[in-house]
Every structure is written in structure tokens, then in C-alpha cells.
Design a protein around this motif. Structure first.
Motif, PDB file in Angstrom:
ATOM      1  N   PRO A  61       0.812  -1.220   0.000  1.00  0.00           N
ATOM      2  CA  PRO A  61       0.000   0.000   0.000  1.00  0.00           C
ATOM      3  C   PRO A  61       0.851   1.278   0.000  1.00  0.00           C
ATOM      4  O   PRO A  61       0.427   2.293  -0.560  1.00  0.00           O
ATOM      5  N   LEU A  62       2.021   1.237   0.595  1.00  0.00           N
ATOM      6  CA  LEU A  62       2.883   2.421   0.623  1.00  0.00           C
ATOM      7  C   LEU A  62       3.973   2.371  -0.446  1.00  0.00           C
ATOM      8  O   LEU A  62       4.877   3.201  -0.456  1.00  0.00           O
ATOM      9  N   GLY A  63       3.916   1.398  -1.317  1.00  0.00           N
ATOM     10  CA  GLY A  63       4.894   1.279  -2.398  1.00  0.00           C
ATOM     11  C   GLY A  63       6.099   0.444  -2.002  1.00  0.00           C
ATOM     12  O   GLY A  63       6.224  -0.015  -0.868  1.00  0.00           O
ATOM     13  N   PHE A  64       6.957   0.256  -2.956  1.00  0.00           N
ATOM     14  CA  PHE A  64       8.164  -0.534  -2.744  1.00  0.00           C
ATOM     15  C   PHE A  64       9.227   0.301  -2.035  1.00  0.00           C
ATOM     16  O   PHE A  64       9.207   1.527  -2.100  1.00  0.00           O
ATOM     17  N   ILE A  65      10.143  -0.371  -1.374  1.00  0.00           N
ATOM     18  CA  ILE A  65      11.259   0.299  -0.703  1.00  0.00           C
ATOM     19  C   ILE A  65      12.442   0.295  -1.669  1.00  0.00           C
ATOM     20  O   ILE A  65      13.063  -0.744  -1.894  1.00  0.00           O
ATOM     21  N   VAL A  66      12.719   1.450  -2.266  1.00  0.00           N
ATOM     22  CA  VAL A  66      13.850   1.571  -3.188  1.00  0.00           C
ATOM     23  C   VAL A  66      15.083   1.927  -2.372  1.00  0.00           C
ATOM     24  O   VAL A  66      15.058   2.845  -1.559  1.00  0.00           O
ATOM     25  N   MET A  67      16.150   1.168  -2.577  1.00  0.00           N
ATOM     26  CA  MET A  67      17.400   1.386  -1.851  1.00  0.00           C
ATOM     27  C   MET A  67      18.528   1.661  -2.849  1.00  0.00           C
ATOM     28  O   MET A  67      18.779   0.846  -3.740  1.00  0.00           O
ATOM     29  N   CYS A  68      19.172   2.808  -2.711  1.00  0.00           N
ATOM     30  CA  CYS A  68      20.344   3.137  -3.517  1.00  0.00           C
ATOM     31  C   CYS A  68      21.542   2.423  -2.899  1.00  0.00           C
ATOM     32  O   CYS A  68      21.875   2.659  -1.735  1.00  0.00           O
ATOM     33  N   VAL A  69      22.169   1.550  -3.664  1.00  0.00           N
ATOM     34  CA  VAL A  69      23.252   0.710  -3.149  1.00  0.00           C
ATOM     35  C   VAL A  69      24.595   1.273  -3.585  1.00  0.00           C
ATOM     36  O   VAL A  69      24.902   1.306  -4.781  1.00  0.00           O
ATOM     37  N   GLU A  70      25.370   1.701  -2.609  1.00  0.00           N
ATOM     38  CA  GLU A  70      26.745   2.133  -2.861  1.00  0.00           C
ATOM     39  C   GLU A  70      27.624   0.911  -2.663  1.00  0.00           C
ATOM     40  O   GLU A  70      27.505   0.206  -1.661  1.00  0.00           O
ATOM     41  N   ASN A  71      28.495   0.665  -3.620  1.00  0.00           N
ATOM     42  CA  ASN A  71      29.204  -0.601  -3.618  1.00  0.00           C
ATOM     43  C   ASN A  71      30.570  -0.412  -4.274  1.00  0.00           C
ATOM     44  O   ASN A  71      30.640  -0.166  -5.469  1.00  0.00           O
ATOM     45  N   GLU A  72      31.617  -0.499  -3.494  1.00  0.00           N
ATOM     46  CA  GLU A  72      32.968  -0.408  -4.058  1.00  0.00           C
ATOM     47  C   GLU A  72      33.585  -1.782  -4.226  1.00  0.00           C
ATOM     48  O   GLU A  72      34.743  -1.908  -4.609  1.00  0.00           O
ATOM     49  N   LEU A  73      32.821  -2.812  -3.919  1.00  0.00           N
ATOM     50  CA  LEU A  73      33.279  -4.185  -4.084  1.00  0.00           C
ATOM     51  C   LEU A  73      32.875  -4.659  -5.472  1.00  0.00           C
ATOM     52  O   LEU A  73      32.130  -4.000  -6.173  1.00  0.00           O
ATOM     53  N   ASP A  74      33.339  -5.812  -5.837  1.00  0.00           N
ATOM     54  CA  ASP A  74      32.987  -6.380  -7.135  1.00  0.00           C
ATOM     55  C   ASP A  74      31.681  -7.175  -6.990  1.00  0.00           C
ATOM     56  O   ASP A  74      31.663  -8.393  -7.103  1.00  0.00           O
ATOM     57  N   LEU A  75      30.590  -6.449  -6.699  1.00  0.00           N
ATOM     58  CA  LEU A  75      29.287  -7.071  -6.525  1.00  0.00           C
ATOM     59  C   LEU A  75      28.316  -6.543  -7.573  1.00  0.00           C
ATOM     60  O   LEU A  75      28.393  -5.384  -7.961  1.00  0.00           O
ATOM     61  N   SER A  76      27.385  -7.372  -7.973  1.00  0.00           N
ATOM     62  CA  SER A  76      26.366  -6.978  -8.936  1.00  0.00           C
ATOM     63  C   SER A  76      25.105  -6.557  -8.194  1.00  0.00           C
ATOM     64  O   SER A  76      24.458  -7.383  -7.535  1.00  0.00           O
ATOM     65  N   VAL A  77      24.745  -5.281  -8.309  1.00  0.00           N
ATOM     66  CA  VAL A  77      23.508  -4.800  -7.685  1.00  0.00           C
ATOM     67  C   VAL A  77      22.308  -5.475  -8.341  1.00  0.00           C
ATOM     68  O   VAL A  77      21.311  -5.767  -7.681  1.00  0.00           O
ATOM     69  N   ASP A  78      22.398  -5.774  -9.627  1.00  0.00           N
ATOM     70  CA  ASP A  78      21.306  -6.484 -10.310  1.00  0.00           C
ATOM     71  C   ASP A  78      21.088  -7.869  -9.686  1.00  0.00           C
ATOM     72  O   ASP A  78      19.946  -8.307  -9.541  1.00  0.00           O
ATOM     73  N   ARG A  79      22.172  -8.547  -9.330  1.00  0.00           N
ATOM     74  CA  ARG A  79      22.031  -9.867  -8.689  1.00  0.00           C
ATOM     75  C   ARG A  79      21.485  -9.735  -7.276  1.00  0.00           C
ATOM     76  O   ARG A  79      20.706 -10.573  -6.828  1.00  0.00           O
ATOM     77  N   ILE A  80      21.887  -8.681  -6.553  1.00  0.00           N
ATOM     78  CA  ILE A  80      21.315  -8.437  -5.226  1.00  0.00           C
ATOM     79  C   ILE A  80      19.806  -8.224  -5.372  1.00  0.00           C
ATOM     80  O   ILE A  80      19.004  -8.800  -4.639  1.00  0.00           O
ATOM     81  N   ALA A  81      19.421  -7.402  -6.353  1.00  0.00           N
ATOM     82  CA  ALA A  81      18.005  -7.129  -6.604  1.00  0.00           C
ATOM     83  C   ALA A  81      17.254  -8.412  -6.978  1.00  0.00           C
ATOM     84  O   ALA A  81      16.113  -8.617  -6.536  1.00  0.00           O
ATOM     85  N   ALA A  82      17.864  -9.271  -7.777  1.00  0.00           N
ATOM     86  CA  ALA A  82      17.205 -10.522  -8.171  1.00  0.00           C
ATOM     87  C   ALA A  82      16.907 -11.392  -6.952  1.00  0.00           C
ATOM     88  O   ALA A  82      15.841 -12.022  -6.869  1.00  0.00           O
ATOM     89  N   HIS A  83      17.829 -11.408  -5.990  1.00  0.00           N
ATOM     90  CA  HIS A  83      17.608 -12.192  -4.767  1.00  0.00           C
ATOM     91  C   HIS A  83      16.490 -11.609  -3.904  1.00  0.00           C
ATOM     92  O   HIS A  83      15.923 -12.310  -3.077  1.00  0.00           O
ATOM     93  N   LEU A  84      16.175 -10.334  -4.097  1.00  0.00           N
ATOM     94  CA  LEU A  84      15.123  -9.672  -3.318  1.00  0.00           C
ATOM     95  C   LEU A  84      13.842  -9.450  -4.114  1.00  0.00           C
ATOM     96  O   LEU A  84      12.928  -8.775  -3.652  1.00  0.00           O
ATOM     97  N   SER A  85      13.760 -10.033  -5.299  1.00  0.00           N
ATOM     98  CA  SER A  85      12.633  -9.760  -6.201  1.00  0.00           C
ATOM     99  C   SER A  85      11.284 -10.211  -5.650  1.00  0.00           C
ATOM    100  O   SER A  85      10.249  -9.701  -6.069  1.00  0.00           O
ATOM    101  N   GLN A  86      11.259 -11.139  -4.708  1.00  0.00           N
ATOM    102  CA  GLN A  86      10.005 -11.604  -4.117  1.00  0.00           C
ATOM    103  C   GLN A  86       9.605 -10.776  -2.895  1.00  0.00           C
ATOM    104  O   GLN A  86       8.635 -11.093  -2.217  1.00  0.00           O
ATOM    105  N   THR A  87      10.378  -9.709  -2.610  1.00  0.00           N
ATOM    106  CA  THR A  87      10.094  -8.841  -1.471  1.00  0.00           C
ATOM    107  C   THR A  87       9.700  -7.450  -1.977  1.00  0.00           C
ATOM    108  O   THR A  87       9.666  -7.212  -3.185  1.00  0.00           O
ATOM    109  N   ILE A  88       9.461  -6.537  -1.055  1.00  0.00           N
ATOM    110  CA  ILE A  88       9.134  -5.162  -1.438  1.00  0.00           C
ATOM    111  C   ILE A  88      10.390  -4.297  -1.574  1.00  0.00           C
ATOM    112  O   ILE A  88      10.298  -3.123  -1.883  1.00  0.00           O
ATOM    113  N   ILE A  89      11.571  -4.893  -1.383  1.00  0.00           N
ATOM    114  CA  ILE A  89      12.840  -4.151  -1.456  1.00  0.00           C
ATOM    115  C   ILE A  89      13.313  -4.117  -2.907  1.00  0.00           C
ATOM    116  O   ILE A  89      13.379  -5.156  -3.566  1.00  0.00           O
ATOM    117  N   ARG A  90      13.643  -2.939  -3.390  1.00  0.00           N
ATOM    118  CA  ARG A  90      14.113  -2.760  -4.760  1.00  0.00           C
ATOM    119  C   ARG A  90      15.466  -2.043  -4.759  1.00  0.00           C
ATOM    120  O   ARG A  90      15.527  -0.823  -4.816  1.00  0.00           O
TER     121      ARG A  90
END
Length: 172
Positions: A61-90
Motif C-alpha cells: 500500500p505504501l509502495g516498494f522500498i527503493v534502496m540506492c546501493v553504494e558498492n565499491e566491491l565487485d558485486l552486482s547490484v542487479d544480482r542483489i536485486a534478483a535475490h530480493l525480487s520476491q520482497t518489497i525491497i528494490r
């Protein structure tokens, strides 16, 4: 007692064999899924504020929780998002966000930065300060927020990562 050449050779072969087995035993097998561990740490943090039903709501009802991810490691934010795709976290890369910093006297802060998603809506922000995995099923994830940072000890059971312990690393 004196060793014969045959006994010495046998001992050398045994020692070499033990050295080879030891090196195999200390070698990591597989690649740890650090993005899944980071996603689980983030989800675990937000579960302190949201129920499981709220976290998994397909039409929040209040929308999705969009999180800006700062990342200096060799991590894929797209893969983090894919793991959270069944939640309200984006999660989205911080490069896709805009921010506005206001300077002033905010108690412990001399400036506050607010982040916005691609649509100009206010978004959350966190930094992945560390995602170090000793094995494919044990990781330490450090997440920094405005005013503090947390360390999450993560353990994977099957394909599911869970926080088994967390603590503050720093707080303002």
C-alpha cells in the motif's frame, strides 16, 4: 635406530602425500554467492521493522522500498536485486540515484544527504562496506547506513542465507 633408503623414500612419499591432501583440504570449493548474502543481510535488517507479510507483499500500500546501493566491491547490484525480487525491497545502483545534501546543525551531523530514485521519489541508501566469505556457506557482510554500520554473520543452509548474528560496527 637407522632408517634404510626404502624407509626414507616411503616417509618422503607419505609426507608429500599429506602435503597435497592438506592443500586440497584448505582450498575453497565453489564460489560463494556474496550477492545472496548481502541481500539476506539487507532483508534481515528491514525485517526488524516489517512483518514477513509486509515484506512479501506483491502490492504494498505504501509502495516498494527503493534502496540506492553504494558498492565499491565487485558485486552486482542487479544480482542483489534478483535475490530480493520476491520482497518489497528494490535495490538500484547508487549511480542511478540522485542526491541532495543539506548542510547545517543536525546534532551529530553537519550535513544530511537524501537520495532519490529515477522517478524523483525519496529512496533509502546503504553502502556495502564488506562482503567476505570464508567458505561457500559462511560470510561476513558489513552494511553502512546514515549514522551507523552493522556487521552481519551470515550462514547458508541449502540455498537460503540467514543472519545468525549481527552487531553494530559503528554508530554516530
Amino acid at each position: 635406530m637407522r632408517m634404510t633408503k626404502g624407509e626414507m623414500l616411503s616417509l618422503l612419499v607419505l609426507m608429500a602425500g599429506l602435503g597435497v591432501l592438506s592443500s586440497f583440504a584448505s582450498t575453497k570449493t565453489g564460489t560463494p554467492d556474496r550477492e545472496a548474502a548481502v541481500a539476506a543481510a539487507l532483508k534481515g535488517t528491514l525485517e526488524e521493522y516489517l512483518s514477513e507479510d509486509e515484506m512479501m507483499d506483491r502490492d504494498p500500500p505504501l509502495g516498494f522500498i527503493v534502496m540506492c546501493v553504494e558498492n565499491e566491491l565487485d558485486l552486482s547490484v542487479d544480482r542483489i536485486a534478483a535475490h530480493l525480487s520476491q520482497t518489497i525491497i528494490r535495490p538500484i545502483p547508487v549511480a542511478d540515484c540522485t542526491s541532495k545534501t543539506v548542510e547545517g546543525d543536525f546534532g551529530m551531523f553537519v550535513a544530511l544527504t537524501t537520495y532519490y530514485d529515477q522517478n524523483g521519489e525519496e529512496a533509502g541508501h546503504f553502502k556495502v562496506a564488506n562482503a567476505d566469505c570464508a567458505t561457500t556457506s559462511d560470510c561476513i557482510v558489513d552494511l553502512d547506513w546514515r549514522g551507523g554500520g552493522d556487521r552481519h554473520i551470515m550462514k547458508r543452509h541449502g540455498s537460503v542465507w540467514k543472519t545468525i548474528r549481527s552487531r553494530n560496527r559503528w554508530v554516530v
